[in-house]
Design a protein around this motif. Structure first.
Motif: not given
Length: 182
Positions: A68, A70, A76, A106
Motif C-alpha cells: 500500500t 498513502s 492506493g 485510488d
C-alpha cells in the motif's frame, strides 16, 4: 573581498540601496533545496531469487508482491509483478538496488516507479539484515531516488519533480518514505 571573489566563492554580494535596505545583487544565487513528505510506501516481498556471483558481485532479484501507499495527494496499492534487483559487494555488503514496480492510485491511475539506491551498513549490521533479522533503520543507510511515470493529469506532479526516499528493510517488506525535493 571583491565582487568577483564573492561570486567565485558562491556567496551572494549585497549592496545597500538608497533606503538603506540590503538587496541581493548576484543573479546566479541558487535556492537551497528543501524536502516535503509526499507519501509512504509499504512494499511486500517474495523470497529472494539468487542469481549467484557475476563478475565478483552477488546478484539477486526480490519479487514485489503487493503493498500500500498513502500521502496527502495520492494513495492506493502496490501492484504485484515488479521486482527489486540487487547487486551486493562481497567485501562490505554494500547493496545497489534497482526496483521497478507499479502503483495503482485510488482513482484508478497507474504510476510506474523506477527506484535506484544504495543500502549500506557496518558489517555486523549487514550480516543481521542478510539473515532476515529486524534492524533499526537508524543503524544503516538506505536511500533511493525514484522516477515516476504516469499519464494521469491528477498525478502529473510526480512526473515533473525530483524525489528522494529513506527506506527501512524488514524480513518480508520494505517501508519507503518519499520526499519531494523543493
Amino acid at each position: 573581498m571583491s565582487r568577483r571573489e564573492a561570486i567565485g566563492a558562491g556567496a551572494a554580494t549585497l549592496a545597500v540601496g538608497s533606503a538603506g535596505v540590503a538587496k541581493a545583487q548576484d543573479p546566479m544565487s541558487l535556492p537551497e533545496p528543501g524536502l516535503v513528505f509526499a507519501f509512504q510506501v509499504e512494499v511486500t516481498l517474495g523470497p529472494p531469487q539468487e542469481l549467484g556471483n557475476v563478475d565478483g558481485v552477488r546478484k539477486r532479484i526480490i519479487p514485489i508482491t503487493g503493498g500500500t501507499f498513502s500521502g496527502e495527494k495520492v494513495k492506493g496499492v502496490v501492484m504485484s509483478g515488479g521486482a527489486d534487483w540487487q547487486d551486493i559487494r562481497p567485501e562490505d555488503g554494500l547493496t545497489r538496488v534497482f526496483a521497478h514496480y507499479w502503483l495503482k492510485a485510488d482513482d484508478g491511475s497507474v504510476i510506474s516507479v523506477k527506484n535506484n539506491g544504495i543500502r549500506r551498513a557496518p558489517p555486523e549490521v549487514m550480516k543481521k539484515m542478510m539473515a532476515g533479522e529486524i534492524v533499526p533503520p537508524a543503524d544503516y543507510y538506505f536511500r533511493t531516488t525514484p522516477v515516476f511515470d504516469t499519464g494521469a493529469a491528477a498525478h502529473r506532479w510526480l512526473n515533473e519533480n525530483v524525489f528522494v526516499c529513506v527506506g527501512a528493510r524488514l524480513p518480508d517488506k520494505v517501508v519507503i518514505r518519499t520526499y519531494l525535493v523543493l
